[in-house]
Design a protein around this motif. Sequence first.
Motif, PDB file in Angstrom:
ATOM      1  N   LEU A 159       0.855  -1.192   0.000  1.00 51.52           N
ATOM      2  CA  LEU A 159       0.000   0.000   0.000  1.00 51.52           C
ATOM      3  C   LEU A 159       0.889   1.238   0.000  1.00 51.52           C
ATOM      4  CD1 LEU A 159      -1.380  -2.230   2.267  1.00 51.52           C
ATOM      5  CD2 LEU A 159      -3.288  -0.723   1.692  1.00 51.52           C
ATOM      6  N   PHE A 160       0.725   2.077  -1.014  1.00 53.11           N
ATOM      7  CA  PHE A 160       1.573   3.248  -1.205  1.00 53.11           C
ATOM      8  C   PHE A 160       0.880   4.513  -0.677  1.00 53.11           C
ATOM      9  CE2 PHE A 160       3.009   0.157  -4.255  1.00 53.11           C
ATOM     10  CZ  PHE A 160       4.393   0.287  -4.241  1.00 53.11           C
ATOM     11  N   GLY A 161       1.287   4.949   0.511  1.00 53.70           N
ATOM     12  CA  GLY A 161       0.785   6.206   1.055  1.00 53.70           C
ATOM     13  C   GLY A 161      -0.636   6.144   1.573  1.00 53.70           C
ATOM     14  N   THR A 162      -1.248   4.992   1.527  1.00 48.79           N
ATOM     15  CA  THR A 162      -2.632   4.839   1.987  1.00 48.79           C
ATOM     16  C   THR A 162      -2.744   3.622   2.894  1.00 48.79           C
ATOM     17  OG1 THR A 162      -4.939   4.545   1.294  1.00 48.79           O
ATOM     18  CG2 THR A 162      -3.261   3.481  -0.055  1.00 48.79           C
ATOM     19  N   ASP A 163      -3.689   3.696   3.832  1.00 41.46           N
ATOM     20  CA  ASP A 163      -3.992   2.500   4.617  1.00 41.46           C
ATOM     21  C   ASP A 163      -5.253   1.816   4.104  1.00 41.46           C
ATOM     22  OD1 ASP A 163      -6.039   4.168   5.511  1.00 41.46           O
ATOM     23  OD2 ASP A 163      -4.994   4.690   7.360  1.00 41.46           O
ATOM     24  N   ALA A 164      -5.792   2.300   3.028  1.00 38.26           N
ATOM     25  CA  ALA A 164      -6.999   1.771   2.377  1.00 38.26           C
ATOM     26  C   ALA A 164      -8.263   2.048   3.201  1.00 38.26           C
ATOM     27  CB  ALA A 164      -6.877   0.281   2.066  1.00 38.26           C
ATOM     28  N   VAL A 165      -8.204   1.769   4.503  1.00 36.55           N
ATOM     29  CA  VAL A 165      -9.426   1.843   5.306  1.00 36.55           C
ATOM     30  C   VAL A 165      -9.908   3.282   5.531  1.00 36.55           C
ATOM     31  CG1 VAL A 165      -9.040  -0.362   6.440  1.00 36.55           C
ATOM     32  CG2 VAL A 165      -8.075   1.725   7.440  1.00 36.55           C
ATOM     33  N   SER A 166      -9.019   4.260   5.381  1.00 35.75           N
ATOM     34  CA  SER A 166      -9.478   5.641   5.502  1.00 35.75           C
ATOM     35  C   SER A 166     -10.408   6.006   4.351  1.00 35.75           C
ATOM     36  CB  SER A 166      -8.278   6.596   5.522  1.00 35.75           C
ATOM     37  OG  SER A 166      -7.469   6.354   6.645  1.00 35.75           O
ATOM     38  N   ARG A 167     -10.203   5.374   3.210  1.00 34.53           N
ATOM     39  CA  ARG A 167     -11.049   5.620   2.042  1.00 34.53           C
ATOM     40  C   ARG A 167     -12.188   4.608   1.960  1.00 34.53           C
ATOM     41  NH1 ARG A 167     -11.191   9.799  -1.262  1.00 34.53           N
ATOM     42  NH2 ARG A 167     -11.443   8.474  -3.086  1.00 34.53           N
ATOM     43  N   GLN A 168     -11.837   3.348   2.194  1.00 36.57           N
ATOM     44  CA  GLN A 168     -12.809   2.271   2.046  1.00 36.57           C
ATOM     45  C   GLN A 168     -12.693   1.370   3.273  1.00 36.57           C
ATOM     46  OE1 GLN A 168     -12.342   0.630  -1.941  1.00 36.57           O
ATOM     47  NE2 GLN A 168     -12.544   2.660  -2.851  1.00 36.57           N
ATOM     48  N   PRO A 169     -13.482   1.660   4.303  1.00 38.52           N
ATOM     49  CA  PRO A 169     -13.261   1.081   5.636  1.00 38.52           C
ATOM     50  C   PRO A 169     -13.255  -0.443   5.698  1.00 38.52           C
ATOM     51  CG  PRO A 169     -14.758   2.951   5.770  1.00 38.52           C
ATOM     52  CD  PRO A 169     -14.546   2.688   4.306  1.00 38.52           C
ATOM     53  N   ARG A 170     -13.962  -1.123   4.803  1.00 38.96           N
ATOM     54  CA  ARG A 170     -14.045  -2.577   4.909  1.00 38.96           C
ATOM     55  C   ARG A 170     -13.136  -3.291   3.903  1.00 38.96           C
ATOM     56  NH1 ARG A 170     -20.000  -4.438   4.695  1.00 38.96           N
ATOM     57  NH2 ARG A 170     -19.159  -6.330   5.655  1.00 38.96           N
ATOM     58  N   PHE A 171     -12.132  -2.594   3.398  1.00 44.69           N
ATOM     59  CA  PHE A 171     -11.247  -3.176   2.385  1.00 44.69           C
ATOM     60  C   PHE A 171     -10.623  -4.478   2.864  1.00 44.69           C
ATOM     61  CE2 PHE A 171      -6.887  -3.612   0.707  1.00 44.69           C
ATOM     62  CZ  PHE A 171      -7.164  -3.733  -0.635  1.00 44.69           C
ATOM     63  N   PHE A 172     -10.026  -4.467   4.063  1.00 47.93           N
ATOM     64  CA  PHE A 172      -9.356  -5.679   4.560  1.00 47.93           C
ATOM     65  C   PHE A 172     -10.364  -6.773   4.899  1.00 47.93           C
ATOM     66  CE2 PHE A 172      -5.808  -2.819   4.863  1.00 47.93           C
ATOM     67  CZ  PHE A 172      -4.719  -3.632   4.623  1.00 47.93           C
ATOM     68  N   GLU A 173     -11.481  -6.361   5.459  1.00 53.80           N
ATOM     69  CA  GLU A 173     -12.509  -7.352   5.843  1.00 53.80           C
ATOM     70  C   GLU A 173     -13.047  -8.106   4.629  1.00 53.80           C
ATOM     71  OE1 GLU A 173     -15.885  -5.525   7.702  1.00 53.80           O
ATOM     72  OE2 GLU A 173     -17.154  -7.286   7.349  1.00 53.80           O
TER      73      GLU A 173
END
Length: 432
Positions: A149-163
Amino acid sequence: MTNEATSTIVTEVACPLCGHACDDLSVDTAGKGLAVVANGCDRARDGFARLGGVPTDASARIDGKPASLEEACAEAARILAGAQQPVFGGMALDLNGARGAMELVDLAGGIVEHINNEFGWRASRAVQDGGGINTTLAEVKNRADLIVLFGTDAVSRQPRFFERAVWVKESMFDFDPSSRRIVYLGAGLNTAPGVSPDGRQPDVFEFDKTRMPEALSVLNALLAKQPVAGEAPLGIPLARWQELADALLAAKYSVLVWTASAFDTPQVDMNVGAIAAIARKLNVTTRCNALPLAGNDGDSTMGAVHLWQTGFPMRTSYASGTPKFDPLQNGLSRLVANGETDALVWLSSLNDTVAPPATGLPTVVIAPPTQKLDSEPRVFIPVATPGMHLTGHFVRTDKVVSLPLRALKKSSLPAAEQVTAAIVAKMKEVGA
């Protein structure tokens, strides 16, 4: 449509409030609003509760005074008929709303700009220059063994990405999803969702995100087997960078996750181009794809409709009667600041939290009753929300799936596309 007088739980509801478009929500339609009771995130719970209400006192306004829908549409048509170059902003719409907006933009000779497009056009320019290879959420779910992940944690934009896409229980190809390796590049990220189900910590390369171009240069150089100066680029031992480069080369299917809004704005096209270069290098010997996290506020939906109907991205002017794409000249902020537009239309049925820019221009706002406003526009027309009061379609972040949106609660408010159609009809009546 459900009967909101009865407490009813509707399952498998698609959410239009971020680009991930989770389609497993359970929503209680009883009461004045809509309550997400299962499988939601904070954004979904807040959004459905706020936008899903049905205020009985919402009405159109002209200069802050109540008006009928017909009067408000007629005033909007009068403004647009007299404008030489109106600009259309917001554009957080579903597919039907976007189609309706495009008909009005074409007739009015306007320019379209989505609220997220300041980042989007820069990313598109990098892909136009060098190409890009993107993947889908399904491929991430079923194949990815290394996710960077480049500069993003994903979940700030799309909270359920990892789930929903990473720590899933099973995949299609005899691959154990819990064995994935997660790597973050950048500081200030929420890395907790990257912890594997068995407690394995993600790798974090922590540095100031404004130095992302240097980090990408290091990775590109190492993948190309070129020398890198210094023992610790960005304060991180070179051996760690080399190990990451080797891991990317050894992975069977790596995924490079980025989102343009996470980068320093002037660096967006440079960073996106460098990520695309990494993917090109890796695909010589293995498989690697990028995953841009987009789609929030319907930006992928609006971008898709604009492209389907015109062949051009947004920031295209229709003032001359033919599309003229100019991403540098046709930005909404620049047009307003330089006095190069004479009317503003703000269309947004999915996001009520971003206010139209405060200008002295005659302004038409077509948005939910809860729309944030910094000043009263000339015309305000409240509309219903797709996926809550109206059926519709929403293009997901990976742009290969359009999710059907359901009508969960009755509303007397019109759809955005009904309003734009009424304004078009009024403009045609006066020969605009």
